[in-house]
Scaffold this motif. Structure first.
Motif, PDB file in Angstrom:
ATOM      1  N   UNK A 298       0.736  -1.147  -0.104  1.00  0.00           N
ATOM      2  CA  UNK A 298      -0.158   0.115   0.021  1.00  0.00           C
ATOM      3  C   UNK A 298       0.743   1.311   0.073  1.00  0.00           C
ATOM      4  N   UNK A 299       0.348   2.247  -0.479  1.00  0.00           N
ATOM      5  CA  UNK A 299       1.128   3.518  -0.624  1.00  0.00           C
ATOM      6  C   UNK A 299       0.330   4.791  -1.427  1.00  0.00           C
ATOM      7  N   UNK A 300       1.077   5.378  -2.015  1.00  0.00           N
ATOM      8  CA  UNK A 300       0.620   6.507  -2.883  1.00  0.00           C
ATOM      9  C   UNK A 300       0.610   6.243  -4.299  1.00  0.00           C
ATOM     10  N   UNK A 301      -0.702   6.463  -4.794  1.00  0.00           N
ATOM     11  CA  UNK A 301      -0.881   6.209  -6.322  1.00  0.00           C
ATOM     12  C   UNK A 301      -1.184   7.871  -6.807  1.00  0.00           C
ATOM     13  N   UNK A 302      -0.624   8.148  -7.645  1.00  0.00           N
ATOM     14  CA  UNK A 302      -0.581   9.414  -8.643  1.00  0.00           C
ATOM     15  C   UNK A 302      -1.181   8.836 -10.168  1.00  0.00           C
ATOM     16  N   UNK A 303      -2.270   9.437 -10.407  1.00  0.00           N
ATOM     17  CA  UNK A 303      -2.752   9.181 -12.003  1.00  0.00           C
ATOM     18  C   UNK A 303      -2.424  10.784 -12.339  1.00  0.00           C
ATOM     19  N   UNK A 304      -1.865  10.746 -13.540  1.00  0.00           N
ATOM     20  CA  UNK A 304      -1.473  12.106 -14.351  1.00  0.00           C
ATOM     21  C   UNK A 304      -1.610  11.966 -15.803  1.00  0.00           C
ATOM     22  N   UNK A 305      -1.892  13.296 -16.198  1.00  0.00           N
ATOM     23  CA  UNK A 305      -1.584  13.510 -17.729  1.00  0.00           C
ATOM     24  C   UNK A 305      -0.962  14.885 -17.856  1.00  0.00           C
ATOM     25  N   UNK A 306      -0.152  14.875 -18.812  1.00  0.00           N
ATOM     26  CA  UNK A 306       0.484  16.181 -19.329  1.00  0.00           C
ATOM     27  C   UNK A 306      -0.231  17.401 -19.673  1.00  0.00           C
ATOM     28  N   UNK A 307       0.111  18.525 -19.244  1.00  0.00           N
ATOM     29  CA  UNK A 307      -0.553  19.712 -19.768  1.00  0.00           C
ATOM     30  C   UNK A 307       0.541  20.521 -20.729  1.00  0.00           C
ATOM     31  N   UNK A 308       0.383  21.424 -21.690  1.00  0.00           N
ATOM     32  CA  UNK A 308       1.415  22.036 -22.093  1.00  0.00           C
ATOM     33  C   UNK A 308       1.468  23.204 -21.739  1.00  0.00           C
ATOM     34  N   UNK A 309       0.928  23.459 -20.510  1.00  0.00           N
ATOM     35  CA  UNK A 309       1.277  24.948 -19.756  1.00  0.00           C
ATOM     36  C   UNK A 309       2.378  24.492 -18.595  1.00  0.00           C
TER      37      UNK A 309
END
Length: 349
Positions: free
Chosen positions: A8-19
Motif C-alpha cells: 500500500x502507498x501513494x498512487x498518482x494518476x496524471x496526464x501532461x499539460x502544455x502549460x
C-alpha cells in the motif's frame, strides 16, 4: 538501518499539460492548482510544489510542463514513509511529463532535497532509499551515509508476518519534535568531537569515554543512536538466520530506547506498544516513523497473525472508540512501479 516496502502507498494518476500549471485533486484534501515555481509551506500541495522546484534546481533539468493529477493513498501521515512516498510520486510524474530521465540514485537525492532543503524537514535518506529500492521478497539493510543498500532475502520457511497497527492519530513531522531531536543529536556530536556534525562522525569508543560530560538530554539521544546502530547490525544477522525471536526482541528494545532515550513516543503509541507486545503470536514491535503518532510495525507468527490483528483491534477500539484506528496484516510489495490508470499513466509507491 533496516526497512522494507508493503503493497500500500501513494498512487498518482496524471496526464501532461502544455502549460506550466499543475492541477491536483486529492482523495483527502480536495482540489487546487498552481504554477511551477509557487511554494506555500502551509498548504497540503507543498510536496508537489517542492517537487517542481527541486527538479528545476537540479543541474541539466528544467520542469516547464505541468500536469493534471489525482493523488490517493492509504494511511497517509501514519508514519509509513508517507511523505517520502508522496514526494517521490510527484518527482516521477513531473520528470515523466518533462521527459527527464532520473536514476534511482538521483531520485533518492532529489527526494531528500525536496524535504530537507525546500520543506525544511531534517530527514535523512532512509525513507527514499527504502521506497526506491524496495523488494517484496527482502528486508533492506541500508547505510544512509553511503546510500548503499543490501537486500536480505526472506526465508520461505520463516513463518513471519508483518502487522500494521495504526493508532488513528496521524502526525506531521514538521509539527512534531522530530526536528528538535535531530538538532539535539547534532549538538551531542559537536560536543563529543570537534568538527563532528552528526553522531556518525563520532567513534563509539569516544562516546563511551566522554558521554558523562554531556547534558542528560544529549547523552540520552546519543545513547539511543549508538545502541540503535548495534541493534540494526544484530537484526540484520538475525534476519539472515531466520531467528525471528531474536529479531522481535531487538524491535522491542529499539522501541523502548525510543521511549526512554530518544523520548519520541506519543502517549497513544506507548500504550499501543504495550498492548501489541502482550498479544499472543507477536515476536516484537516498534514505532514507525518519528513516533509522534502514526503506527506500530509488528513482527508476528504467520499462523497467528490474523487472530492477533482481531485481538489488537478490539482492545484498541475498546480503549479509544473515537479513533479511526486500523489493524491489518500487511502484504509485502516492491518499490516504485508504473501502472495503467484509465487513459493516462500512474506511479505507485
Amino acid at each position: 538501518m533496516l526497512g522494507r516496502t508493503i503493497n500500500i502507498g501513494t498512487t498518482l494518476e496524471y496526464e501532461p499539460l502544455d502549460t506550466n500549471e499543475i492541477q491536483i485533486r486529492s482523495e483527502q484534501f480536495g482540489e487546487t492548482n498552481f504554477v511551477i515555481g509557487d511554494l506555500d509551506l502551509t498548504h497540503w500541495v507543498r510536496y508537489a510544489q517542492a517537487a517542481a522546484r527541486v527538479l528545476n534546481l537540479k543541474r541539466g533539468t528544467h520542469a516547464k510542463n505541468g500536469m493534471r493529477a489525482y493523488v490517493s493513498g492509504s494511511l497517509i501521515g501514519s508514519g509509513l514513509s508517507s511523505s517520502a512516498s508522496v514526494g517521490l510520486a510527484y518527482l516521477k510524474a513531473l520528470a515523466d511529463v518533462n521527459e527527464i530521465e532520473l536514476s534511482n540514485e538521483q531520485l533518492v537525492q532529489l527526494e531528500f532535497e525536496l524535504e530537507h532543503d525546500i520543506l525544511n524537514l531534517q530527514i535523512g535518506l532512509l525513507d527514499p532509499l527504502t521506497i526506491v529500492n524496495g523488494r517484496r521478497d527482502a528486508l533492506l539493510f541500508m547505510d544512509t551515509i553511503t546510500a548503499s543498500v543490501t537486500p536480505l532475502i526472506d526465508s520461505p520457511t520463516s513463518g513471519a508476518a508483518w502487522i500494521i497497527a495504526y493508532s488513528g492519530v496521524s502526525r506531521e513531522l514538521t509539527k512534531s519534535g522530530f526536528n528538535v531531536r535531530v538538532e539535539e543529536c547534532r549538538q551531542a556530536a559537536s560536543l563529543l568531537k570537534d568538527g563532528a556534525q552528526i553522531l556518525s562522525d563520532v567513534p563509539r569508543e569516544l562516546f563511551e569515554e566522554k558521554k558523562m560530560n554531556l547534558p542528560e538530554n544529549l547523552r540520552k539521544r546519543a545513547e539511543h543512536f549508538f545502541t540503535e546502530v548495534d541493534r540494526v547490525k544484530q537484526g540484520a544477522q538475525a534476519w539472515k538466520e531466520s531467528n525471528l525471536e531474536r529479531f522481535g526482541q531487538l524491535m522491542n528494545q529499539s522501541c523502548e530506547s525510543s521511549i526512554k532515550n530518544y523520548e519520541s513516543g506519543s502517549d497513544i503509541l506507548i500504550e499501543l506498544h504495550e498492548l501489541v507486545r502482550n498479544t499472543n503470536g507477536i515476536y516484537g514491535s516498534r514505532f514507525s516513523g518519528g513516533g509522534y503518532g502514526g503506527c506500530m510495525v509488528t513482527l508476528a507468527k504467520r499462523d497467528l497473525a490474523e487472530d492477533a490483528c482481531i485481538e489488537i483491534a478490539e482492545k484498541l477500539s475498546a480503549k479509544h472508540p473515537d479513533l479511526p484506528s486500523k489493524v491489518f496484516v500487511a502484504e509485502m510489495g516492491d518499490g516504485i512501479s508504473y501502472v495503467l490508470a484509465g487513459d493516462g499513466s500512474g506511479v505507485r509507491l
